[in-house]
Design a protein around this motif. Sequence first.
Motif, short mmCIF file in Angstrom:
data_model
loop_
_atom_site.label_atom_id
_atom_site.label_comp_id
_atom_site.label_asym_id
_atom_site.label_seq_id
_atom_site.Cartn_x
_atom_site.Cartn_y
_atom_site.Cartn_z
N VAL A 247 -9.76 37.71 -33.75
CA VAL A 247 -10.17 38.45 -32.55
C VAL A 247 -11.11 37.60 -31.68
O VAL A 247 -11.01 37.60 -30.45
N VAL A 248 -12.02 36.86 -32.33
CA VAL A 248 -12.96 36.05 -31.54
C VAL A 248 -12.41 34.65 -31.27
O VAL A 248 -13.11 33.79 -30.72
N GLY A 249 -11.17 34.41 -31.67
CA GLY A 249 -10.50 33.16 -31.33
C GLY A 249 -10.94 31.97 -32.18
O GLY A 249 -10.84 30.82 -31.75
N LEU A 250 -11.40 32.25 -33.40
CA LEU A 250 -11.92 31.14 -34.21
C LEU A 250 -11.16 30.90 -35.51
O LEU A 250 -11.67 30.20 -36.38
N GLU A 251 -9.95 31.44 -35.61
CA GLU A 251 -9.18 31.20 -36.84
C GLU A 251 -9.11 29.72 -37.21
O GLU A 251 -9.29 29.37 -38.37
N HIS B 148 -8.97 38.99 -39.62
CA HIS B 148 -8.77 39.75 -38.38
C HIS B 148 -9.85 39.42 -37.36
O HIS B 148 -9.55 39.09 -36.20
N TYR B 149 -11.12 39.50 -37.78
CA TYR B 149 -12.19 39.33 -36.79
C TYR B 149 -12.36 37.87 -36.37
O TYR B 149 -12.73 37.61 -35.23
N ALA C 112 -20.82 40.66 -37.09
CA ALA C 112 -21.38 41.98 -36.77
C ALA C 112 -20.30 43.06 -36.82
O ALA C 112 -20.57 44.20 -37.17
N LEU C 113 -19.06 42.67 -36.47
CA LEU C 113 -17.99 43.68 -36.40
C LEU C 113 -17.28 43.91 -37.72
O LEU C 113 -16.63 44.93 -37.90
N ALA C 114 -17.40 42.95 -38.64
CA ALA C 114 -16.59 42.99 -39.87
C ALA C 114 -16.85 44.24 -40.71
O ALA C 114 -15.95 44.71 -41.41
#
Length: 223
Positions: free
Chosen positions: A130-134, A126-127, A157-159
């Motif tokens: 979210v940051v566009g790095l999949e 997910h994260y 930091a968000l995970a």
Amino acid sequence: MIVEAQAVGKEYALGKQTVTALRNISLSIHKGEFMALAGPSGSGKSTLLNLIGCIDTPTTGTILIGGQNISGKTPDELADLRLNTLGFVFQTFNLLPVLSAWENVEYPLLQQPKVAKKTRQERVQHYLKVVGLEPYAHHRPNELSGGQRQRVAIARALATRPSIVLADEPTANLDHKTGEGILRLMKDLNQEEGTTFIFSTHDARVMEMADRVIELADGQIME
Ligand code: ADP
Ligand code: ADP
């Protein structure tokens, strides 16, 4: 108030000298704020972030996180607070170089035994998305640009789903356009997930994106 500083002072011992980094700082930060700390180098921004982040303790005064006085907490309780309530983003990214983007984001979740493997994997995915790095999940930091590295650090930091993210000069090592993209990402996350962000910066242009700017000079808040 999610963070309160009451008459906080911080002194560092430097040999036989004492350096006063913060003087009589009082500050209240609301849940969900997107707040910038501004001020010249040496004005006390990192020190204040470190105190709010429970990385260091004030010399005088009181810091409350979620209404709780952190000076009464044991080292274990502080470690727990750092892991579960706080997220950190640094100027130099501080990624582990031998780990992939995926593994860097997963790392703090592995320290949370209550998070099951499936949840952990979903969170990382997910994260990163979210940051566009999949597409870069399996890249190591040295295979990513500066902006991409900082996005990995933000996902990390968000995970753990912190209520407060502290970012010390998160754009300082990025060109202006990339830095602005990083701030925009943080702001979107602030608005979508309600996470409180407190970041320090020199860059007046990214400062404009903040809900509120607190300016420090010589360890004091400027009115
Ligand atoms: P900023 O983040 O705004 O550049 P800092 O919080 O890093 O400011 O520094 C505030 C003051 O405290 C400066 O005078 C700095 O030299 C001093 N300082 C910071 N960390 C230490 C330390 N570990 N030991 C001694 N002095 C320090
Ligand atoms: P950003 O805007 O996020 O900083 P860039 O536009 O600088 O990203 O980078 C775009 C592409 O260049 C990415 O595919 C990235 O993997 C690649 N890249 C950038 N820097 C490096 C590097 N030092 N080593 C390998 N690939 C890099």
